[in-house]
Design a protein around this motif. Structure first.
Motif, short mmCIF file in Angstrom:
data_model
loop_
_atom_site.label_atom_id
_atom_site.label_comp_id
_atom_site.label_asym_id
_atom_site.label_seq_id
_atom_site.Cartn_x
_atom_site.Cartn_y
_atom_site.Cartn_z
N VAL A 42 4.29 -0.36 17.45
CA VAL A 42 3.98 -1.59 16.72
C VAL A 42 3.58 -1.27 15.28
CG1 VAL A 42 2.32 -3.47 16.53
CG2 VAL A 42 3.38 -2.98 18.72
N VAL A 43 2.67 -0.30 15.14
CA VAL A 43 2.22 0.00 13.79
C VAL A 43 3.36 0.61 12.96
CG1 VAL A 43 0.65 1.42 12.44
CG2 VAL A 43 -0.18 0.19 14.43
N ALA A 44 4.13 1.50 13.59
CA ALA A 44 5.23 2.13 12.85
C ALA A 44 6.24 1.08 12.39
CB ALA A 44 5.91 3.20 13.71
N PHE A 45 6.50 0.10 13.26
CA PHE A 45 7.45 -0.93 12.87
C PHE A 45 6.88 -1.83 11.78
CE2 PHE A 45 10.10 0.64 16.00
CZ PHE A 45 11.32 -0.01 15.96
N MET A 46 5.60 -2.14 11.90
CA MET A 46 4.97 -2.93 10.85
C MET A 46 5.12 -2.20 9.51
SD MET A 46 3.85 -5.66 12.18
CE MET A 46 2.97 -6.27 10.77
N GLN A 47 4.87 -0.89 9.58
CA GLN A 47 4.99 -0.11 8.35
C GLN A 47 6.44 -0.04 7.89
OE1 GLN A 47 3.10 3.46 9.56
NE2 GLN A 47 1.04 2.71 9.11
N GLY A 48 7.34 -0.01 8.87
CA GLY A 48 8.76 -0.01 8.54
C GLY A 48 9.14 -1.29 7.80
N PHE A 49 8.61 -2.41 8.30
CA PHE A 49 8.89 -3.68 7.62
C PHE A 49 8.33 -3.65 6.21
CE2 PHE A 49 8.91 -5.72 11.99
CZ PHE A 49 10.28 -5.78 12.01
N GLN A 50 7.09 -3.16 6.11
CA GLN A 50 6.48 -3.08 4.79
C GLN A 50 7.34 -2.24 3.85
OE1 GLN A 50 2.41 -1.80 4.83
NE2 GLN A 50 1.87 -3.31 6.38
N GLN A 51 7.78 -1.09 4.41
CA GLN A 51 8.59 -0.18 3.61
C GLN A 51 9.88 -0.86 3.17
OE1 GLN A 51 7.16 2.63 2.73
NE2 GLN A 51 8.89 2.69 1.33
N TRP A 370 0.29 -11.05 -2.77
CA TRP A 370 0.10 -12.05 -1.71
C TRP A 370 0.86 -11.68 -0.45
CZ3 TRP A 370 4.51 -14.49 0.08
CH2 TRP A 370 5.64 -14.34 -0.72
N PHE A 371 2.07 -11.20 -0.67
CA PHE A 371 2.94 -10.92 0.46
C PHE A 371 2.45 -9.69 1.24
CE2 PHE A 371 6.72 -8.99 2.33
CZ PHE A 371 7.13 -10.04 3.11
N PHE A 372 2.05 -8.67 0.48
CA PHE A 372 1.63 -7.45 1.16
C PHE A 372 0.28 -7.60 1.82
CE2 PHE A 372 5.19 -5.80 -0.92
CZ PHE A 372 5.65 -4.90 0.00
N ASP A 373 -0.57 -8.41 1.22
CA ASP A 373 -1.84 -8.69 1.87
C ASP A 373 -1.59 -9.34 3.22
OD1 ASP A 373 -3.04 -7.62 -0.25
OD2 ASP A 373 -3.69 -9.50 -1.17
N LEU A 374 -0.60 -10.21 3.24
CA LEU A 374 -0.24 -10.90 4.48
C LEU A 374 0.24 -9.90 5.53
CD1 LEU A 374 -0.33 -14.00 4.66
CD2 LEU A 374 2.16 -13.96 4.68
N LEU A 375 1.12 -8.99 5.09
CA LEU A 375 1.66 -8.01 6.04
C LEU A 375 0.57 -7.10 6.55
CD1 LEU A 375 5.07 -6.69 4.68
CD2 LEU A 375 4.63 -8.17 6.63
N PHE A 377 -2.57 -7.73 6.73
CA PHE A 377 -3.43 -8.51 7.61
C PHE A 377 -2.82 -8.57 9.01
CE2 PHE A 377 -4.55 -12.69 9.41
CZ PHE A 377 -5.91 -12.49 9.54
N GLU A 378 -1.51 -8.78 9.05
CA GLU A 378 -0.82 -8.84 10.33
C GLU A 378 -0.97 -7.52 11.07
OE1 GLU A 378 3.18 -10.11 9.80
OE2 GLU A 378 3.60 -10.05 11.95
N GLU A 379 -0.83 -6.43 10.32
CA GLU A 379 -0.95 -5.10 10.94
C GLU A 379 -2.34 -4.89 11.51
OE1 GLU A 379 0.21 -1.88 8.35
OE2 GLU A 379 -0.91 -0.46 9.57
N MET A 382 -2.89 -6.86 14.63
CA MET A 382 -2.24 -6.23 15.78
C MET A 382 -3.14 -5.14 16.34
SD MET A 382 1.01 -7.06 16.46
CE MET A 382 2.42 -7.83 15.74
N VAL A 383 -3.64 -4.28 15.45
CA VAL A 383 -4.47 -3.17 15.89
C VAL A 383 -5.73 -3.72 16.56
CG1 VAL A 383 -5.83 -1.20 15.12
CG2 VAL A 383 -3.57 -1.60 14.18
N LEU A 384 -6.27 -4.76 15.97
CA LEU A 384 -7.47 -5.37 16.50
C LEU A 384 -7.24 -5.91 17.90
CD1 LEU A 384 -9.86 -5.34 14.61
CD2 LEU A 384 -9.68 -7.81 14.43
#
Ligand SMILES: Nc1ncnc2c1ncn2[C@@H]1O[C@H](COP(=O)(O)OP(=O)(O)OP(=O)(O)O)[C@@H](O)[C@H]1O
Ligand SMILES: [Mg+2]
Lengths: 533, 233
Positions: A42-51, A370-375, A377-379, A382-384
């Protein structure tokens, strides 16, 4: 303190001799492995999206944008100064504003940007945008063979528009179809159109073979008829005409082979600018500017204006009625500034200094914060959510180990009677937690690596199962799984940190889960333990 | 005097222990028990069920504190009423071997691994003791079972393995609490024979708690525990 024998016993209780594995340890290890796997993935994919979004943004607008803080400014000098710095790879100036675009009764007011087409490789990869926005026409008895437009077609009287603007106005760029023809014999050779500029008129064209290696290009109107040979390079009729190329296959062409093409001219747009409205007020009504649609583009970054128009710098100046204007420039830095945002921020501040405070230089991550803060936050969310799940798994381990302690009371008494310290006896159970955590984490990492390796096939499988073939198109359009970059830990520091974090988390939590049973075992009175039934 | 003392491997003087039982007055199990065990000698203790034999062995092994008295492990003097110190564990590991009525073999380990547990616990090198473990298993007639897990062994075989485990790291004393209690008469006799002969051969002292008068008579000294007192016969 000798702790090798508790480790030995801990291992043996999980993996008894003469038996491969105990049911409990199998379940516990698989549980931890799945947990670690899911969290990493999950985290790797979130980071993948961010990337992915990060690189989309950088592709769409460079690493930073310089905005002038004064109206009259020596922008040519300043942009050249920036471009000459060693850290800077490219600089592209632009003029921007809004224009009113009309086609018959349809209107659009796209965000418009003037760029310099003479720069072969600007910060904005316009050719990529055009490739992404290109949609071929599906004909019933014809096939679209229009070459994807490139920045080479951008002239002062040509603009590129986004798909949304094109749809709203009902316009398109020049198109060429090859019509199915009965007169073609079986041959692998084909005819391509290598250039279709925005000035091509609607017409029908034909290529007819006179012999195996000689053919004739002509239009239906009969104004052009050209004899060509396969040995010579294809004839170029010049700007305003399609350029054909005949590609011979293994089987030769034969006399009478005929290929028919239908060209459609690009739409013509009428453009009004705010300046023209000002002129209209003083009764100097100027006719609208007529331009041709040179291509349809799409910017990969969703945050970019969906209604947009790209013209030349000159065109935008004309529309403004001003000369020598610049609204800013896009900057692309050398790649080593790509990943470190702090470094990039510092660099931008330094450039501002070099330009004597006449420009503000905004790095991409500030412009799109704004967009990255959103991403992010989502990450974090998820961890939480996942951490309590991890803790529940830990409770399961603790309970299972506690049951083991209670089942093994007499063995615990015996081990003390044989000379084990109570601490060491307790360690047996703590170490079981540690072993479960370590093995689980390692297997979980392995699964995560497999998942990352086969993500495309897995994802398309899951998405088609959930969303069906049609839904898949929508999902993939936004998330673009197939081009998602999910780095392996040895490829990126961030990925390494993710893997290590969850390994440490799993090992720590499982070991702590073993502490309670360990304490329970260590607290036991050995004499009573030996007496227990 | 000192010569004599060197020979004593285990000694208890004025060892007392009572248990508090809910609702009744304290149950006095041991009342100033005195006991001396010399090197390579053996002592049997008999007594009615519940008279405190197991309790006595537990106190001698320092598995629980007594109410009063002194215990000597060799020339180490220990106040029996004190809480067991972690340091005593390593001495216990090296010098005391235990055999119980229930065999208490660890089910996850093979016979060989079970035997070597006492070597591991005393921190001795395993490899040097593997040969000896094999030899002892051979003497006990269970060497062919050394790779088996305990669940596949008979009661008599398990107790033989437990005896090997107690002997393998060459302890000075073996505390055996009704080692034949769970075995039929013939097997019991065999196992007891092996235990006694091995102890003699290894020069290991033995305290044997048993109900069987024949086995009791086979030791150097015999005693009976009655009313909290140990009476030598
Ligand atoms: N932890 C304890 N709390 C209370 N009473 C206890 C405890 N341990 C032992 N006792 C009591 O002490 C007495 C002696 O027990 P012990 O086990 O030493 O007897 P034993 O001589 O070994 O008997 P057996 O021959 O049946 O094994 C018994 O009456 C028992 O109930
Ligand atoms: Mg008893």
């Amino acid at each position: 303190m000798k702790l090798t024998w508790p480790l030995f016993l801990a291992w043996k209780q999980l993996f008894p001799s003469q038996r491969k594995v105990s049911f409990f340890s199998l379940l516990a290890i698989v549980g931890v492995a799945l947990g670690v796997n899911v969290m990493i993935v999950v985290v790797a994919f979130m980071q993948g999206f961010q990337q992915k979004f990060r690189s989309d943004i950088i592709d769409s607008q460079g690493h930073a944008r310089a905005v002038p803080l004064q109206r009259k400014i020596a922008w040519r000098k300043d942009s050249q100064k920036i471009a000459s710095l060693p850290e800077v790879a490219m600089v592209s100036t632009y003029v921007q504003g809004h224009l009113l675009v009309q086609n018959r009764d349809y209107h659009a007011v796209p965000f418009s940007m003037g760029i310099n087409p003479s720069q072969p490789k600007g910060v904005l990869p316009i050719n990529e945008f055009l490739k992404k926005g290109f949609v071929p026409v599906h004909g019933y008895d014809s096939k679209d063979i229009t070459p994807v437009p490139t920045i080479n077609s951008l002239e002062d009287d040509v603009v590129f528009i986004t798909q949304q603007v094109a749809n709203r106005l009902g316009v398109r760029a020049a198109t060429v179809l090859i019509l199915d023809d009965q007169n073609v014999t079986e041959t692998d050779g084909k005819v391509q159109v290598v250039r279709l500029d925005p000035y091509v008129e609607s017409e029908e064209w034909m290529i007819e073979f006179l012999a195996e290696d000689r053919y004739k290009i002509k239009n239906i109107l009969g104004s052009i008829e050209l004899n060509c040979s396969l040995d010579e390079p294809a004839a170029d009729l010049g700007w305003g005409y399609p350029q054909f190329r005949v590609v011979p296959g293994d089987k030769p062409f034969s006399k009478g082979d005929r290929y028919r093409f239908q060209t459609f001219r690009s739409s013509i747009l009428e453009i009004y600018s705010p300046t023209m409205i000002e002129q209209a007020k003083s009764d100097e009504m100027a006719p609208p500017r007529e331009v041709r649609v040179g291509g349809i583009f799409e910017v990969p970054w969703q945050g970019f204006h969906t209604d947009a128009l790209i013209g030349t710098h000159r065109f935008m100046e004309d529309m403004r009625g001003e000369e020598n204007v610049c609204d800013g420039f896009f900057i692309k830095f050398q790649t080593n500034y790509l990943h470190d945002e702090n470094k990039l921020g510092e660099l931008c501040a330094r450039l501002e200094g070099e330009l004597e405070g006449n420009w503000r230089i905004i790095p991409w991550f500030v412009e799109n914060a704004w967009f990255f803060d959103l991403l992010k936050f989502e990450e974090y969310l998820m961890v939480l959510i996942m951490i309590p799940i991890g803790l529940v798994a830990a409770f399961a381990i603790a309970i299972a180990l506690m049951t083991t302690v209670l089942r093994k009371i007499r063995e615990i008494g015996l081990l003390v009677a044989m000379g084990g310290t109570r601490f060491a006896v307790g360690m047996i159970f703590c170490m079981q937690g540690f072993i479960i955590g370590t093995l689980g984490a390692l297997i979980g990492c392995g699964l995560a690596l497999l998942f990352i390796r086969y993500r495309d096939s897995l994802m398309s499988f899951i998405v088609t199962k959930i969303a069906g073939e049609e839904g898949q198109a929508g999902v993939t359009q936004f998330y673009d799984f197939y081009s998602l970059e999910v780095p392996y830990p040895w490829e990126s520091e961030q990925s390494m940190i993710t893997f290590l974090t969850f390994i440490v988390f799993a090992v720590l939590v499982s070991t702590i889960a073993g502490l309670l049973p360990a304490w329970r075992a260590a607290r036991m009175n050995p004499a009573e333990a030996l007496r227990s039934e | 005097m000192s010569n004599q003392r060197e020979n004593v491997v285990l000694k208890a003087s004025e060892l007392s222990k009572s248990f508090s039982v809910l609702g009744t007055s304290d149950l006095k199990v041991l009342d100033e028990v005195n006991l001396t065990l010399k090197q390579s000698s053996s002592l049997s203790i008999r007594g009615d069920s519940g008279c405190g034999k197991t309790t006595l062995l537990n106190l001698l092994a320092r598995l629980e504190p007594a109410d009063g008295g002194t215990i000597f492990w060799g020339d180490r003097e220990i106040a029996a009423a004190s809480q067991t110190h972690a340091m005593e564990a390593s001495w216990r590991a090296k010098h005391i071997g235990v055999v119980y009525q229930s065999y208490y073999l660890i089910p996850e380990l093979t016979v060989m691994e079970n035997v070597l547990m006492s070597v591991r616990l005393s921190g001795l090198p395993i490899t040097e003791y593997e040969g000896r473990a094999k030899e002892l298993l051979e003497q006990m007639g269970v060497v062919n079972k050394s790779m088996q897990i305990p669940a596949k062994l008979s009661g008599g075989e398990r107790q033989r393995v437990a005896i090997v485990r107690a002997l393998v790291n060459r302890p000075q004393v073996i505390l055996a609490d009704e080692p034949t209690g769970n075995l039929d008469e013939r097997t019991g006799a065999e196992v007891m024979d092996l235990l006694l002969s091995s102890c003699t051969k290894e020069k290991t002292s033995l305290i044997l708690v048993t109900h069987n008068p024949t086995f009791a008579r086979a030791t150097n000294e015999t005693s009976t525990l009655t009313d909290g007192k140990l009476i030598y016969e």
